[in-house]
Design an enzyme around this catalytic site. Sequence first.
Site, PDB file in Angstrom:
ATOM      1  CD  GLU A  78      -2.676   1.998   0.354  1.00  0.00           C
ATOM      2  OE1 GLU A  78      -3.254   2.819  -0.071  1.00  0.00           O
ATOM      3  OE2 GLU A  78      -2.726   0.855  -0.487  1.00  0.00           O
ATOM      4  CG  HIS A  81      -0.634   2.800  -4.931  1.00  0.00           C
ATOM      5  ND1 HIS A  81      -1.073   2.975  -6.248  1.00  0.00           N
ATOM      6  CD2 HIS A  81      -1.675   2.608  -4.751  1.00  0.00           C
ATOM      7  CE1 HIS A  81      -2.071   2.893  -6.494  1.00  0.00           C
ATOM      8  NE2 HIS A  81      -2.784   3.154  -5.703  1.00  0.00           N
ATOM      9  CG  HIS A 142      -8.223   4.916  -6.036  1.00  0.00           C
ATOM     10  ND1 HIS A 142      -7.534   6.395  -5.740  1.00  0.00           N
ATOM     11  CD2 HIS A 142      -6.753   4.044  -5.600  1.00  0.00           C
ATOM     12  CE1 HIS A 142      -6.732   6.038  -5.609  1.00  0.00           C
ATOM     13  NE2 HIS A 142      -6.502   5.007  -5.612  1.00  0.00           N
ATOM     14  CG  HIS A 252     -16.066  -8.108 -16.949  1.00  0.00           C
ATOM     15  ND1 HIS A 252     -16.014  -7.012 -17.249  1.00  0.00           N
ATOM     16  CD2 HIS A 252     -15.007  -8.311 -16.026  1.00  0.00           C
ATOM     17  CE1 HIS A 252     -14.378  -6.594 -17.363  1.00  0.00           C
ATOM     18  NE2 HIS A 252     -14.367  -7.827 -16.883  1.00  0.00           N
ATOM     19  CG  HIS A 313      -8.147  -8.536 -17.894  1.00  0.00           C
ATOM     20  ND1 HIS A 313      -7.690  -8.874 -19.009  1.00  0.00           N
ATOM     21  CD2 HIS A 313      -8.375  -8.070 -17.196  1.00  0.00           C
ATOM     22  CE1 HIS A 313      -8.441  -8.898 -19.262  1.00  0.00           C
ATOM     23  NE2 HIS A 313      -9.333  -8.548 -18.384  1.00  0.00           N
TER      24      HIS A 313
END
Length: 335
Positions: A78, A81, A142, A252, A313
Amino acid sequence: MQDKNIVTIRKLVFISILLAILVVSLGAYTRLTHAGLGCPDWPGCYGHLDVPNTEAQIAKAELAFPDRPVEPHKAWNEMIHRYFAGTLGLLILAIALLSVRARNAGAPVFLPTLILCVVIFQAALGMWTVTMKLMPIVVMGHLIGGFTTLCLLFLLYLRLKPYRVPGGDPAIRKYARYGIIGLVLLTGQIALGGWTSSNYAALVCTELPICQGNWSEELTFENSFDLIPPERESYEFGHLQHDERVTIHVMHRFGAILVSVYLLWLVFTIFTKAQSQFFKRCALGLLATLLLQIGLGVSNVVLSLPLFIAVSHNVVAACLMLMLILLTYSLKRKT
């Protein structure tokens, strides 16, 4: 010859694009390693600018956050990032300030300012992701914010390029509108992917082409796409029922089929009608990226969402968006 300030801005934008791709990758990695709450506060981590590492620091951190024991590997995921995202934000601030300063030399001002506003809002979404305990709409927002930042930076880079796309293809210029439609469809599909991931629905369908068993009988739209879910202490690992997750996943997949067919048509049309090699190369690049993305999506199902492929992906989805932006922008440009 371009003003040296604009050349400097363009170089900074290019660096920002590379950094934004890294931030998108790290964001996906953080989400997929379940490290979104690795630091239960914001912008620091258990009250530190880094991760607590001594016994005293860890004891103090766990006393302050008794429900979130320190897991250093998740906390570092975290915080790394956040470090890179913060660096990107400062770089974008510099670009905006330099653009205002060089406006008399022809530097665009609106687009850098817009990107700065998006980044500020993106920082707020990062905070809310933690304070709202991974509420799906915030997590998805986000993700979309990260993609938006990257795409706007790429658009700014194209805007600052000194060359002009070769003309001579008036017959395909009208397809710019179809490129825009493709961008809308692809954005919706990326949002669906974010909704699938944030609701932990990626592994509920383990067969191809759609889902296993009598999946059509499980479809329910009553709560599957509620943007504001019931209040919970945490949304980590999901809050929806199995049939609701199946519904999200299936939508999806249907979205992936729709977008793939549309982009394949657009690629074929541009390639066969274009006269310049530039647009033929754009079409082939878009095709290659699309096929790679389809392959990664299939691999996620067949191999049960391996981390490297799942992160890839996300990254290739961003690259697909950039390729489509390049094609659409080039079609719209007059000279």
